[in-house]
Enzyme design. Structure first.
Site, mmCIF file in Angstrom:
data_model
loop_
_atom_site.group_PDB
_atom_site.id
_atom_site.type_symbol
_atom_site.label_atom_id
_atom_site.label_comp_id
_atom_site.label_asym_id
_atom_site.label_seq_id
_atom_site.Cartn_x
_atom_site.Cartn_y
_atom_site.Cartn_z
ATOM 1 N N LYS A 2 92.705 14.273 -41.246
ATOM 2 C CA LYS A 2 93.752 13.311 -41.614
ATOM 3 C C LYS A 2 93.496 11.999 -40.893
ATOM 4 O O LYS A 2 93.199 12.028 -39.678
ATOM 5 C CB LYS A 2 95.121 13.821 -41.164
ATOM 6 N N ILE A 11 96.184 14.006 -19.157
ATOM 7 C CA ILE A 11 96.748 15.013 -20.067
ATOM 8 C C ILE A 11 97.462 16.104 -19.268
ATOM 9 O O ILE A 11 98.598 16.480 -19.574
ATOM 10 C CB ILE A 11 95.643 15.592 -20.986
ATOM 11 N N GLY A 71 94.311 15.278 -14.557
ATOM 12 C CA GLY A 71 94.082 13.987 -15.204
ATOM 13 C C GLY A 71 95.326 13.628 -16.009
ATOM 14 O O GLY A 71 96.376 14.275 -15.885
ATOM 15 N N GLY A 78 89.379 17.514 -19.525
ATOM 16 C CA GLY A 78 88.682 16.378 -20.115
ATOM 17 C C GLY A 78 88.220 16.696 -21.528
ATOM 18 O O GLY A 78 88.503 17.772 -22.059
ATOM 19 N N VAL A 87 89.545 26.666 -10.139
ATOM 20 C CA VAL A 87 89.929 27.895 -10.840
ATOM 21 C C VAL A 87 88.669 28.738 -10.986
ATOM 22 O O VAL A 87 87.673 28.301 -11.564
ATOM 23 C CB VAL A 87 90.527 27.564 -12.221
ATOM 24 N N GLY A 111 93.537 20.892 -14.215
ATOM 25 C CA GLY A 111 93.161 19.489 -14.371
ATOM 26 C C GLY A 111 94.357 18.581 -14.186
ATOM 27 O O GLY A 111 95.361 18.710 -14.895
ATOM 28 N N HIS A 129 116.869 -10.836 -14.597
ATOM 29 C CA HIS A 129 117.468 -9.956 -13.603
ATOM 30 C C HIS A 129 118.743 -9.348 -14.156
ATOM 31 O O HIS A 129 119.519 -10.055 -14.795
ATOM 32 C CB HIS A 129 117.802 -10.776 -12.347
ATOM 33 N N ALA A 141 93.050 5.436 -26.796
ATOM 34 C CA ALA A 141 93.127 4.924 -28.160
ATOM 35 C C ALA A 141 92.939 3.411 -28.211
ATOM 36 O O ALA A 141 92.233 2.887 -29.068
ATOM 37 C CB ALA A 141 94.469 5.312 -28.766
ATOM 38 N N THR A 143 92.801 12.270 -33.486
ATOM 39 C CA THR A 143 93.398 12.969 -32.350
ATOM 40 C C THR A 143 94.679 12.262 -31.936
ATOM 41 O O THR A 143 95.712 12.884 -31.687
ATOM 42 C CB THR A 143 92.413 12.965 -31.160
HETATM 43 P P1 FAD Z 1 89.673 10.587 -32.754
HETATM 44 O O1 FAD Z 1 91.048 10.121 -32.618
HETATM 45 O O2 FAD Z 1 89.321 11.931 -32.223
HETATM 46 O O3 FAD Z 1 89.330 10.518 -34.307
HETATM 47 C C1 FAD Z 1 88.146 11.007 -34.830
HETATM 48 C C2 FAD Z 1 88.369 11.296 -36.288
HETATM 49 O O4 FAD Z 1 87.123 11.639 -36.877
HETATM 50 C C3 FAD Z 1 89.290 12.481 -36.538
HETATM 51 O O5 FAD Z 1 90.274 12.093 -37.478
HETATM 52 C C4 FAD Z 1 88.388 13.559 -37.100
HETATM 53 O O6 FAD Z 1 89.037 14.393 -38.044
HETATM 54 C C5 FAD Z 1 87.298 12.733 -37.768
HETATM 55 N N1 FAD Z 1 85.996 13.399 -37.894
HETATM 56 C C6 FAD Z 1 85.363 14.134 -36.947
HETATM 57 N N2 FAD Z 1 84.148 14.513 -37.419
HETATM 58 C C7 FAD Z 1 84.030 13.985 -38.645
HETATM 59 C C8 FAD Z 1 83.002 13.996 -39.611
HETATM 60 N N3 FAD Z 1 81.841 14.615 -39.397
HETATM 61 N N4 FAD Z 1 83.211 13.349 -40.778
HETATM 62 C C9 FAD Z 1 84.383 12.701 -41.019
HETATM 63 N N5 FAD Z 1 85.389 12.660 -40.129
HETATM 64 C C10 FAD Z 1 85.196 13.275 -38.961
HETATM 65 N N6 FAD Z 1 95.100 7.657 -25.573
HETATM 66 C C11 FAD Z 1 95.907 6.611 -25.295
HETATM 67 O O7 FAD Z 1 95.452 5.463 -25.350
HETATM 68 N N7 FAD Z 1 97.225 6.784 -24.966
HETATM 69 C C12 FAD Z 1 97.769 8.023 -24.884
HETATM 70 O O8 FAD Z 1 98.954 8.150 -24.578
HETATM 71 C C13 FAD Z 1 96.947 9.151 -25.158
HETATM 72 N N8 FAD Z 1 97.462 10.395 -25.090
HETATM 73 C C14 FAD Z 1 96.667 11.461 -25.380
HETATM 74 C C15 FAD Z 1 97.211 12.738 -25.292
HETATM 75 C C16 FAD Z 1 96.440 13.831 -25.592
HETATM 76 C C17 FAD Z 1 97.047 15.214 -25.492
HETATM 77 C C18 FAD Z 1 95.088 13.655 -26.012
HETATM 78 C C19 FAD Z 1 94.234 14.833 -26.377
HETATM 79 C C20 FAD Z 1 94.531 12.393 -26.096
HETATM 80 C C21 FAD Z 1 95.305 11.278 -25.772
HETATM 81 N N9 FAD Z 1 94.787 9.983 -25.824
HETATM 82 C C22 FAD Z 1 95.592 8.921 -25.514
HETATM 83 C C23 FAD Z 1 93.374 9.730 -26.171
HETATM 84 C C24 FAD Z 1 93.218 9.275 -27.630
HETATM 85 O O9 FAD Z 1 93.822 10.222 -28.484
HETATM 86 C C25 FAD Z 1 91.750 9.110 -27.973
HETATM 87 O O10 FAD Z 1 91.129 8.276 -27.017
HETATM 88 C C26 FAD Z 1 91.579 8.491 -29.350
HETATM 89 O O11 FAD Z 1 92.171 9.312 -30.344
HETATM 90 C C27 FAD Z 1 90.099 8.290 -29.668
HETATM 91 O O12 FAD Z 1 89.967 7.751 -30.946
HETATM 92 P P2 FAD Z 1 88.657 8.028 -31.820
HETATM 93 O O13 FAD Z 1 88.865 7.291 -33.103
HETATM 94 O O14 FAD Z 1 87.444 7.764 -31.042
HETATM 95 O O15 FAD Z 1 88.635 9.603 -32.091
#
Ligand code: FAD
Length: 466
Positions: free
Chosen positions: A35, A182, A180, A272, A235, A178, A444, A320, A39
């Protein structure tokens, strides 16, 4: 016909490239295997912040008597929580899908695999295969949770964030591996509902990427709440067994000079994330390092002409908004615009645990490595801030500055730190002198006046600070 840009992966990195490239007049195709939103929208930032909001309300319920409210808590309604969390995600998803349809000339649903520089093979869920061609191809396939050797993720007792985010009730006893961002956020999600939480961290402090004083402050706050954080702790083993009340885990932990065995209903492995580059064709193109991260220059260019990478597939900050900025850079370079690469020192780091932690620029330690004795620090304690006192949350604003010179870093712990970092980011970005920020009138009583107070103190004219 070849598109100008083909993006593989529709998470924050991928859709940032797509939207910026479209805004620059380029023809863009997006390939997404699940979708759009990635992530962040479906398993990360957004659902976690929805639950953290609920947990924050619960924190307030827990101190209702102090606030003069005579409340009775009758329990967590899992179905309603699920609806709330799900509605936030699905509304954001619908909005994003509409933007993708508006801005991209094609959205291909399926798994993309780079077969050569300008060709991506797409396998749809029904098994049909097609090819999409582009003058530029951007790898944006994100990341997946990592685990430790010897720990089996069973999805029921031993979880990653992917499963834990969709809980309908808080566990009673949780071990989080962890400390970190998360791990600390999950501790803050579960503890207000009465969970006994132990966070186990191999390094010597929680949030080890943050300034050491932020780690100390958040550990102090966790201790006060009753959340245990074990540092310099490993752990060794997680064993899952059946008891009369269901499955439970026994977690064996080695500590400095001893060991502990902790029973838990849930073990969250939050050590991580690993780049999601397997089966993307990136290895065959020779653009990955030995850990599976894509290797690029500061503009996101790989060693293969016309192939780029952004987001969590890079060994940069896994956030993100870092992925957004990387996406803008790649699209602008492809469009021939002049743009600065991302300055990672200026990417705000945010953790939404309670109290929140946010920072921008250099930690005191990093600043001293670069500038030695020229570095000065000023800490304004939030105990002198009325809004923080009303919220019942301690914390501080710590400035790292250069003697007689610019702001190098700002570190905030406290309520809404992740929003307060906005002004600090501007001050650091513009290398503001403390006196320049101190000259700005801060409303303030507000939380953000703590930033003004810290800069007032750093410029030699402290106001309410001690
Ligand atoms: P992703 O968001 O992982 O997107 C990758 C996309 O590629 C996915 O939709 C996947 O389905 C698609 N895909 C994968 N392989 C293929 C393929 N072969 N062909 C086509 N599509 C494919 N960051 C923040 O800045 N603030 C936050 O508060 C925050 N909270 C988080 C909480 C949690 C629990 C987690 C796990 C992460 C959090 N992050 C947060 C981190 C953030 O989600 C990621 O840094 C961000 O989503 C990375 O974006 P991206 O586009 O690189 O990858």
């Amino acid at each position: 016909m070849a598109h100008d840009v083909v993006v593989v992966g529709g998470g924050p990195g991928g859709y940032a490239v797509a939207f910026r490239a479209a805004a620059r007049g380029l023809d863009v195709a997006l390939i997404e295997s699940a979708k759009v939103g990635g992530t962040c929208l479906h398993r990360g930032c957004i659902p976690s912040k929805a639950i953290l909001h609920v947990a924050e309300v619960m924190d307030e319920v827990n101190r209702a008597a102090t606030l003069g409210l005579d409340l009775t808590f009758n329990g967590l309604n899992g179905e309603a929580l699920d609806r709330f969390r799900g509605d936030v995600v699905s509304q954001m998803h619908r909005g994003l899908e509409a933007l993708v349809k508006q801005r991209c000339s094609a959205l291909h649903e399926g798994r993309g695999r780079l077969v050569s520089a300008g060709v991506v093979e797409v396998t749809a869920s029904d098994g049909s295969v097609s090819q999409v061609e582009g003058r530029n191809v951007v790898l944006a396939t994100g990341s997946v949770p990592r685990s430790l050797p010897g720990i089996d993720i069973d999805g029921e007792v031993v979880l990653t964030s992917d499963q834990a985010l969709w809980f309908l009730e808080a566990p009673q006893r949780a071990v989080i591996v962890g400390a970190g961002a998360i791990g600390m956020e999950f501790a803050s999600m579960w503890h207000p509902f009465g969970a006994e939480v132990t966070v186990v961290e191999a390094l010597d402090r929680a949030l080890p990427l943050e300034d050491v004083d932020s780690s100390k402050a958040v550990q102090r706050a966790f201790k006060k709440k009753g959340i245990e954080v074990l540092t310099s702790a490993m752990v060794d083993k997680v064993a899952v067994g059946q008891t009369a009340s269901g499955a439970e885990a026994t977690v064996e932990v080695s500590l400095d000079g001893g060991s502990r065995s902790i029973e838990a209903d849930v073990v969250l492995v939050a050590i991580g994330r690993a780049p999601n580059t397997a089966d993307t064709g990136a290895a065959e193109l020779g653009i990955l390092d030995d850990r599976g991260f894509a290797v690029t220059d500061e503009y996101g260019r790989t060693s293969v002409d016309g192939v780029w990478a952004v987001g969590d597939v890079l060994p940069t900050l896994a956030l993100a908004h870092a992925a957004f900025s990387e996406g803008f850079v790649v699209a602008d370079v492809i469009a021939g615009e002049r743009i600065q690469p991302v300055d990672y020192d200026l990417v705000p780091r945010v953790t939404y645990c309670h109290p929140e932690v946010a920072s921008v620029g250099l930690t005191e330690e990093a600043a001293r490595e670069r500038f030695g004795d020229e570095v000065e620090t000023t800490t304004y304690n939030l105990r002198a801030n009325a809004r923080a006192m009303i919220a019942g949350v301690d914390g501080h604003v710590k400035l790292v500055t250069r003697r007689g010179g610019e702001t190098l870093g700002v570190h905030i712990v406290g309520p809404h730190a992740t929003d307060l970092i906005a002004e600090a980011t501007m001050a650091t970005y513009w290398e503001a002198l403390p006196a320049e920020v101190a000259a700005i009138t801060h409303a303030h009583p507000t939380l953000y006046e703590a930033i003004g107070e810290a800069f007032l103190a750093a410029s030699g004219t402290p106001f309410h600070g001690h």
